[in-house]
Design a protein around this motif. Sequence first.
Motif, PDB file in Angstrom:
ATOM      1  N   ARG A  84       0.777  -1.208   0.100  1.00 45.06           N
ATOM      2  CA  ARG A  84      -0.024   0.160  -0.034  1.00 45.06           C
ATOM      3  C   ARG A  84       0.966   1.362   0.126  1.00 45.06           C
ATOM      4  O   ARG A  84       0.407   2.298  -0.839  1.00 45.06           O
ATOM      5  N   GLU A  85       2.052   1.185   0.659  1.00 45.72           N
ATOM      6  CA  GLU A  85       2.869   2.389   0.796  1.00 45.72           C
ATOM      7  C   GLU A  85       3.494   2.637  -0.563  1.00 45.72           C
ATOM      8  O   GLU A  85       3.628   3.657  -1.034  1.00 45.72           O
ATOM      9  N   VAL A  86       3.809   1.559  -1.391  1.00 42.27           N
ATOM     10  CA  VAL A  86       4.800   1.530  -2.529  1.00 42.27           C
ATOM     11  C   VAL A  86       3.625   2.136  -3.451  1.00 42.27           C
ATOM     12  O   VAL A  86       4.107   3.275  -4.009  1.00 42.27           O
ATOM     13  N   GLN A 128       9.727  -4.453 -12.899  1.00 40.90           N
ATOM     14  CA  GLN A 128      10.375  -4.503 -11.602  1.00 40.90           C
ATOM     15  C   GLN A 128       9.710  -3.950 -10.526  1.00 40.90           C
ATOM     16  O   GLN A 128       9.490  -4.560  -9.289  1.00 40.90           O
ATOM     17  N   LEU A 129       8.776  -3.057 -10.785  1.00 41.64           N
ATOM     18  CA  LEU A 129       7.799  -2.448  -9.688  1.00 41.64           C
ATOM     19  C   LEU A 129       6.763  -3.555  -9.242  1.00 41.64           C
ATOM     20  O   LEU A 129       6.723  -3.722  -8.221  1.00 41.64           O
ATOM     21  N   ALA A 130       6.269  -4.171 -10.202  1.00 41.73           N
ATOM     22  CA  ALA A 130       5.211  -5.231 -10.316  1.00 41.73           C
ATOM     23  C   ALA A 130       5.809  -6.352  -9.306  1.00 41.73           C
ATOM     24  O   ALA A 130       5.233  -6.774  -8.401  1.00 41.73           O
ATOM     25  N   ASP A 131       7.111  -6.649  -9.844  1.00 42.56           N
ATOM     26  CA  ASP A 131       7.788  -7.645  -8.961  1.00 42.56           C
ATOM     27  C   ASP A 131       7.783  -7.289  -7.495  1.00 42.56           C
ATOM     28  O   ASP A 131       7.549  -8.145  -6.619  1.00 42.56           O
ATOM     29  N   VAL A 132       8.104  -6.030  -7.329  1.00 40.82           N
ATOM     30  CA  VAL A 132       8.197  -5.563  -5.716  1.00 40.82           C
ATOM     31  C   VAL A 132       6.721  -5.742  -5.208  1.00 40.82           C
ATOM     32  O   VAL A 132       6.683  -6.344  -4.064  1.00 40.82           O
ATOM     33  N   LEU A 133       5.986  -5.325  -5.883  1.00 38.54           N
ATOM     34  CA  LEU A 133       4.522  -5.390  -5.345  1.00 38.54           C
ATOM     35  C   LEU A 133       3.899  -6.820  -5.015  1.00 38.54           C
ATOM     36  O   LEU A 133       3.168  -7.064  -4.082  1.00 38.54           O
ATOM     37  N   SER A 134       4.569  -7.789  -5.635  1.00 36.98           N
ATOM     38  CA  SER A 134       4.107  -9.258  -5.710  1.00 36.98           C
ATOM     39  C   SER A 134       4.905 -10.107  -4.794  1.00 36.98           C
ATOM     40  O   SER A 134       4.701 -11.100  -4.660  1.00 36.98           O
ATOM     41  N   ARG A 135       6.260  -9.393  -4.263  1.00 39.85           N
ATOM     42  CA  ARG A 135       6.813 -10.274  -3.433  1.00 39.85           C
ATOM     43  C   ARG A 135       6.226 -11.063  -2.428  1.00 39.85           C
ATOM     44  O   ARG A 135       5.417 -10.588  -1.824  1.00 39.85           O
ATOM     45  N   GLY A 136       6.627 -12.289  -2.218  1.00 37.76           N
ATOM     46  CA  GLY A 136       5.811 -12.992  -1.295  1.00 37.76           C
ATOM     47  C   GLY A 136       4.888 -13.848  -1.712  1.00 37.76           C
ATOM     48  O   GLY A 136       4.416 -15.056  -1.010  1.00 37.76           O
ATOM     49  N   ASP A 137       4.366 -13.716  -3.088  1.00 35.52           N
ATOM     50  CA  ASP A 137       3.552 -14.422  -3.580  1.00 35.52           C
ATOM     51  C   ASP A 137       3.868 -14.761  -5.005  1.00 35.52           C
ATOM     52  O   ASP A 137       3.641 -13.779  -5.777  1.00 35.52           O
ATOM     53  N   GLU A 138       4.321 -15.798  -5.563  1.00 30.31           N
ATOM     54  CA  GLU A 138       4.899 -16.034  -6.725  1.00 30.31           C
ATOM     55  C   GLU A 138       4.140 -16.449  -7.627  1.00 30.31           C
ATOM     56  O   GLU A 138       4.456 -16.822  -8.883  1.00 30.31           O
ATOM     57  N   ALA A 149      -2.503  -3.403 -10.566  1.00 28.22           N
ATOM     58  CA  ALA A 149      -2.624  -2.198  -9.545  1.00 28.22           C
ATOM     59  C   ALA A 149      -1.862  -0.850 -10.120  1.00 28.22           C
ATOM     60  O   ALA A 149      -2.319   0.332  -9.921  1.00 28.22           O
ATOM     61  N   ILE A 150      -0.593  -1.158 -10.693  1.00 28.89           N
ATOM     62  CA  ILE A 150       0.246  -0.088 -11.384  1.00 28.89           C
ATOM     63  C   ILE A 150      -0.730   0.691 -12.391  1.00 28.89           C
ATOM     64  O   ILE A 150      -0.907   1.707 -12.473  1.00 28.89           O
ATOM     65  N   PHE A 151      -1.347  -0.307 -13.336  1.00 30.13           N
ATOM     66  CA  PHE A 151      -2.272   0.282 -14.376  1.00 30.13           C
ATOM     67  C   PHE A 151      -3.485   1.068 -13.629  1.00 30.13           C
ATOM     68  O   PHE A 151      -3.601   1.914 -14.765  1.00 30.13           O
ATOM     69  N   GLU A 176      -8.019   3.238  -4.637  1.00 23.23           N
ATOM     70  CA  GLU A 176      -8.982   2.277  -3.995  1.00 23.23           C
ATOM     71  C   GLU A 176      -9.188   0.953  -4.946  1.00 23.23           C
ATOM     72  O   GLU A 176      -9.022  -0.056  -4.222  1.00 23.23           O
ATOM     73  N   VAL A 177      -8.986   1.204  -6.266  1.00 28.24           N
ATOM     74  CA  VAL A 177      -9.001   0.047  -7.012  1.00 28.24           C
ATOM     75  C   VAL A 177      -7.834  -0.884  -6.955  1.00 28.24           C
ATOM     76  O   VAL A 177      -7.606  -2.019  -6.857  1.00 28.24           O
ATOM     77  N   ALA A 178      -6.563  -0.041  -6.864  1.00 28.31           N
ATOM     78  CA  ALA A 178      -5.228  -0.635  -6.669  1.00 28.31           C
ATOM     79  C   ALA A 178      -5.353  -1.492  -5.384  1.00 28.31           C
ATOM     80  O   ALA A 178      -4.684  -2.469  -5.314  1.00 28.31           O
ATOM     81  N   ASP A 179      -5.968  -0.995  -4.382  1.00 26.79           N
ATOM     82  CA  ASP A 179      -5.939  -1.592  -3.006  1.00 26.79           C
ATOM     83  C   ASP A 179      -6.566  -2.866  -3.058  1.00 26.79           C
ATOM     84  O   ASP A 179      -6.221  -3.728  -2.411  1.00 26.79           O
ATOM     85  N   GLU A 180      -7.715  -2.770  -3.778  1.00 24.39           N
ATOM     86  CA  GLU A 180      -8.415  -4.234  -3.982  1.00 24.39           C
ATOM     87  C   GLU A 180      -7.606  -5.269  -4.455  1.00 24.39           C
ATOM     88  O   GLU A 180      -7.716  -6.569  -3.951  1.00 24.39           O
TER      89      GLU A 180
END
Length: 197
Positions: A84-86, A128-138, A149-151, A176-180
């Motif tokens: 969320r912070e990113v 790269q940014l998307a990879d950071v956002l999905s870290r921990g879930d491959e 979320a970026i889009f 709001e949409v990105a958070d969902e």
Amino acid sequence: MRESTGGTRDRIKAVALELFTEQGYEATSLREIAERLNVTKAALYYHFKSKDEIVTSFVEDRLDRMDALITWARSQPATLDTRREVIGRYADSMFDSEQPSVMRFFEQNQTALKSLAAGRVMRDRMLQLADVLSRGDESPAAQLRAALAIFAVHSSWFAVRTPGITDPERRRIALEVADELLAAIGATATGDTAPPD
């Protein structure tokens, strides 16, 4: 008093951005940029040798911001709060000063950007940014949710067409949409089947 070199470059970029957005990248010539600035083509060449160089300067500005954000994000735990912070920091960078105009340019000139080296580098940073956002879930679903979320932040400039909507409202809706989407990343890894409230 003479204008600084940096000030002149900024003026050129601002005018080029106006013309690229009004007419399209392909339809705009360096001569037209020089005419709107009321300078000679030679004076323009002193700062930028081509339209590609001008576009590259827009991209470099964004890349610097993205690199700083990606570096920071990689140093944080792979949690929903971090995601969320990113995305919040990313939205801040997209909604400040001249960025709305740059985003409209990118959206309207995607075909031209794909053929430029700057466009390919920008695509790499987005991944790269998307990879950071999905870290921990491959999972593939997490990768897609992170990209979407970026889009959501990007597409708020052209997909939200409500008359009179303000930039703060546009930003709020995008987040709001990105958070969902972000809330569902990692949910299946922990056994949750639905995003948390």
